[in-house]
Write a protein that holds these residues in place. Sequence first.
Motif, short mmCIF file in Angstrom:
data_model
loop_
_atom_site.label_atom_id
_atom_site.label_comp_id
_atom_site.label_asym_id
_atom_site.label_seq_id
_atom_site.Cartn_x
_atom_site.Cartn_y
_atom_site.Cartn_z
N GLN A 136 0.81 -1.22 0.00
CA GLN A 136 0.00 0.00 0.00
C GLN A 136 0.84 1.28 0.00
OE1 GLN A 136 -3.42 -0.28 -0.21
NE2 GLN A 136 -2.92 -2.48 -0.41
N THR A 137 2.17 1.09 -0.05
CA THR A 137 3.07 2.23 0.02
C THR A 137 2.94 3.10 -1.23
OG1 THR A 137 4.64 1.03 1.39
CG2 THR A 137 5.52 2.88 0.13
N ALA A 138 3.04 4.40 -1.02
CA ALA A 138 2.98 5.35 -2.14
C ALA A 138 4.03 4.98 -3.18
CB ALA A 138 3.20 6.76 -1.64
N PRO A 139 3.65 4.98 -4.46
CA PRO A 139 4.59 4.57 -5.51
C PRO A 139 5.87 5.41 -5.55
CG PRO A 139 2.35 4.65 -6.36
CD PRO A 139 2.30 5.26 -5.00
N ASP A 140 5.77 6.67 -5.14
CA ASP A 140 6.95 7.53 -5.22
C ASP A 140 7.83 7.47 -3.96
OD1 ASP A 140 4.95 8.69 -3.71
OD2 ASP A 140 5.49 10.74 -4.26
N ALA A 141 7.46 6.63 -3.02
CA ALA A 141 8.26 6.50 -1.80
C ALA A 141 9.55 5.75 -2.13
CB ALA A 141 7.49 5.76 -0.72
N LYS A 142 10.67 6.23 -1.62
CA LYS A 142 11.97 5.62 -1.86
C LYS A 142 12.49 4.85 -0.63
CE LYS A 142 12.25 7.53 -5.93
NZ LYS A 142 12.11 6.68 -7.14
N ILE A 143 12.05 5.29 0.53
CA ILE A 143 12.54 4.72 1.78
C ILE A 143 11.36 4.22 2.60
CG2 ILE A 143 13.95 5.13 3.84
CD1 ILE A 143 15.47 5.58 1.23
N ILE A 144 11.53 3.04 3.22
CA ILE A 144 10.53 2.49 4.14
C ILE A 144 11.07 2.62 5.55
CG2 ILE A 144 9.24 0.44 4.83
CD1 ILE A 144 8.49 1.46 2.06
N GLY A 145 10.28 3.22 6.41
CA GLY A 145 10.63 3.29 7.83
C GLY A 145 9.72 2.38 8.63
N VAL A 146 10.25 1.72 9.64
CA VAL A 146 9.45 0.85 10.51
C VAL A 146 9.73 1.22 11.95
CG1 VAL A 146 8.94 -1.51 11.21
CG2 VAL A 146 9.54 -1.03 8.83
#
Length: 849
Positions: free
Chosen positions: A498-508
């Motif tokens: 579901q992450t935005a297509p333009d997101a480059k980094i995932i934070g948890v």
Amino acid sequence: MLHRAASIIAFVLLANFAIWALVNQSVAERAWGGDINSLSYSGWQAGDKSNHLTDAQIDRDMTVLAGHVNAIRTYGVSDGLDRIVPIAAKHGINVILGAWISPDDARNKEEIAHAVDVARANKNVTRLIVGNEALLRTDVTIDQMLGYIETAKRQLSIPVSTAEPWHIWLKYPQLADAVDFITVHILPYWEGIPEKGALGYVMYRYNQLATAFPHKHIFIGETGWPSEGQWDKGAEPSVINEARFTRDFLNLASEDRLDYSLVEAFDQPWKRSIEGTVGAHWGLWDASRKPKFSMSGSITESARWLEGCALASLLAFLPIQWFVRRRRHLRFRGQLFYALLIQASASIFVWAIMAAIAERLINGEIVTWSLLLGAQGVLLALLLIDGYDLTEVLWSRERRRHFEPHKDWIPGADAPKVSIHVPCYNEPPHMVMQTLDALAALDYPNYEVLVVDNNTKDEAVWKPIKEYCAKLGPKFRFFHLPTWPGFKAGALNFALSQTAPDAKIIGVIDSDYTVSPEWLRATIPYFDKSEVAFVQAPQDYRDENENAFKRMCYWEYAGFFHIGMVQRNERNAIIQHGTMTLIRKSALQKTGGWAEWCICEDAELGLRLFEYGYEAVYMNASLGRGLMPDNFSAYKTQRFRWAYGAAQILKRHWREMAEGDRLTRGQRYHFISGWLPWFADAAHVVFVVAAVLWSSLLMMHWVEFPPAIFLVPTLSVFVFKIVAGFWLYRARVKCGIADRISAAIAGMALSHTVARAMWQGMFTSGKPFFRTPKCADKPAALQAVLMARQEFVLLLALIASAAVVLWKFTPQNRNAVLWAGMLSVQTLPYWAALIMATVNAWPKKQIAK
């Protein structure tokens, strides 16, 4: 550099020689230059039965004894032992002949008749001894023995006696009337008399009999001292003690004109099954017919200690040379310290091998010694791993991969978009809202927050969070998954989809963490390097001053993040954590996302990213703070999950750990050595159960104490780990001595939990994800103790075993003291668990900062 290497190697070799020489220093004792009156000779070879003896074997033994003894004492004439007599005569050796008496009356009569025939046929038979401790063993009655003696006396002109310990003669004075001379066994070792008082004890018992039977000649039929085996109260078997007793007794016997026979000529390995290890080591010559010591000059405990010293030096030489040449980032003191540790480990291992060789590894004991040597090797490997970590922390010249938070970078509108994922399961709404408030305050222009609540049944728990996300605006999206597989990893994989297509980094981040506003601004610039797959900040906590229990947990956690993670970062081998972590989205997708088969999906992902050749960045700076478990049960549950997950990961990735080029040597080293202590915890619980069982068998005299060579290093390694832990905390963790002690207690308290997890992890694969409860109710006192019930049972078993062993064998027995000490050391993790449970239940007080 060559000069430094040479100086370190030279110093270590000299130190090794000095310690071996000190331990094996010779002792000057009174010499003996005459012949020995008599020696016991059983005629059994190492591992052979008497009826398998050949004349050549007997002749060889007599050749060894000729010129040293006037006579030998034998114990029977059956099974070919009668052949000893004529062969001894060929060498000018007299024989004090024995007739073995057993519970079988018919056989006894045959034995006596045979002995009479042998005595009549051989002029070198000077005396006959009918029976050897037969009354002591209650094989026959006193009346039977008197009859056997009378039968022999009627047929022979030589003196006839029977052999018994001193107290049997005093108990049956009629026995002294029946014999021509008294044959008494006086063995101070079996009475638990220390060697220093042994000679005085022999004469005390001798004079006691002389007073009781003033008109009887007394022949000391057995006296001596063993060279190896178990302590008996204060009596220590050793080569030096045997040599000292033998020389002193021979001189005393010469001066006082005592009639005697020393026990014995040669070591008899077959006696081990009857009398234990000590029974095999009473000979003046060993089982290979080599003298154990000289009758003059100085005495050394191990005549081959120079060979052992040389072997230990050779074994350590190449590792030391390699270490000094390859670890140039270490200061001189660090190189010297670890070189000495390598040499010490090699010397201990060689010492153990020499002990095994001395025992001749006969029969089934090869298996026992192999297991002991293998365990010793693992123990020393753990010592070297801990020692190397200590060396690098204390004496590295500089950190090669040191990262600090970026402070000057000001992100603009083109800053990489970050998608922050917050997985939830049945979490208190107020706690999650605090986490979301902190995310809303981030000083970063381009990010989104995805909150994924999976499998929470109660709408009163998840709906308030959904409503709160709506209030925070479009950056915050909430998803509720009523039934979703894969636990936390499943929720994170859903969030990734579901992450935005333009997101480059995932934070948890975990749902209890409140991040600092600068979190993203301080870390995102490290992704400018394309090889960086994830950036990790340490876990930190905001409730450490809530009570003493949490403060103990806090400083235990701190050790890993301020010591272990910093050192792992030096070789690009950190453990990824499922909170305060940022991951390049393309790398996450390329490597297959989160592993739903593993309950430690974060650590597994980090290892997988390394296998794909990516780098990681670890900055030891607190950028977010969460909540710790509220009770000991939750604390143990969390660590169980981590250890069980480690076992799962190792089972899945063992090929990459063992071979191939997907991981660097440094990465393999840290992942294996980092989890090896958890396997040691697994081994520890087996060792504890085995030690309690062994103690029970000791009480029944079915087994002996394990050799000291395996107990002393075990205790020493444990002490080293404790000292090293304090040393590391002092260098890297900013806390006082009380907090260091509490951290050590908290860490040890988890040992049994880790052991359970590792054993289950090795043999199962379907354990569910365990949520660590936060903001939970505090336990009552009884509940807290019940949380450590398994540890409490093992604690009681170890304490009872140690106490009973000391009571049974007395504190004079060094073997018993060592064993009880080892059992006591093993109690420490269980004491720690009980302490943690008690502290957890103690009335709570806010701790001042």
